[in-house]
Design an enzyme around this catalytic site. Structure first.
Site: not given
Length: 283
Positions: A28, A158
């Protein structure tokens, strides 16, 4: 420079920030900004993840509602699996409880961990003897028979939103494998985005979880720097008991027993439009 995140084509969050770091990891685009009010800001693939100013709200609510509401107060040694959490905030909150004796954190992108330690500085202690860190694909990790053979009391997801590396963590297969990694009285929790703009994500997420867990309860917290402000979380128990009432007393910067109970009081439209009749539309 002005940085923008779009909630819908007609609604945008704008922050005037200074870029500190820009890097494309194998997974990413990672950016770190500095904001005069919110402090350091983590952005992944153009989506704001956390700020130093209000990260404690997200991390405390993701962590303490399931741990203090769903795990029995008689439990003396708990084990927790953190999926994702590369900024380290969830790890920090989990480690606040000395009765948590085993913490496994699984993060796919080691660069996120490294840069958040370098720039953000609110991470938990990775050197704590209770902690084991695995740099690997969490979806594959929970599918391993040897992991399921040593189940956890709690799983906290998370992750980013269901796009990019985080997309696989919202699939039915991942949910089934996570369920298999829990003890009979175990609890699973995660965020389900911002209902005002991400209603389908909440509706689909609740529906998929209901296909596996007997009890699925949605709760909320208000976090300004996420477009929409009201974030939905969900807590699921394997044996069907409710997490709405705190079993242990603890107070953080945001979390306290009153906030815990109040977080389950939801707007009417969340119930009628997104939760009550949630039906999975994709396999």
């Amino acid at each position: 420079m002005w940085w923008y995140e779009t909630g819908t084509p007609d609604v945008t969050l704008g922050l005037r920030m200074r870029l500190l770091h820009h890097e494309r990891t194998p997974y990413q685009l990672l950016e770190i900004y500095e904001h005069p009010f919110f402090g350091r800001v983590l952005v992944l693939d153009g989506n704001l993840q956390v700020t130093q100013r209000d990260e404690f709200i997200y991390h405390e609510m993701l962590t303490h509602v399931p741990l203090l509401g769903a795990l029995p107060k008689t439990l003396q040694e708990a084990s927790v699996l953190i999926i994702g959490g590369g900024d380290g905030g969830t790890l920090r909150e989990v480690l606040r409880h000395n009765w948590v004796r085993r913490v496994v954190m699984v993060e796919i992108d080691p660069v996120v961990i490294q840069r958040c330690q370098e720039f953000l500085g609110f991470h938990g202690n990775y050197q704590d003897p209770r902690v084991t860190l695995h740099i690997t694909d969490a979806a594959r990790y929970v599918a391993r028979p040897e992991v399921q053979a040593q189940p956890f009391d709690a799983i906290l997801v998370d992750s980013t939103d269901p796009v990019g590396p985080g997309e696989v963590l919202f699939t039915p297969e991942f949910i089934r494998n996570a369920y298999a990694c829990l003890k009979p009285t175990g609890v699973f929790a995660r965020h389900l985005c911002m209902p005002l703009f991400d209603g389908p994500i909440l509706r689909e997420g609740v529906a998929r979880l209901r296909q596996v867990f007997p009890t699925v309860e949605v709760y909320q917290a208000t976090i300004f720097t996420y477009v929409g402000a009201q974030m939905a979380f969900v807590v699921c128990t394997k044996d069907g008991h409710s997490a709405k009432k705190p079993q242990r007393l603890w107070t953080g910067r945001y979390y306290n027993p009153d906030v815990h109970r109040a977080a389950f009081a939801l707007p009417t439209w969340w119930h009628t439009e997104l939760i009550a009749n949630a039906v999975a539309t994709t396999p």
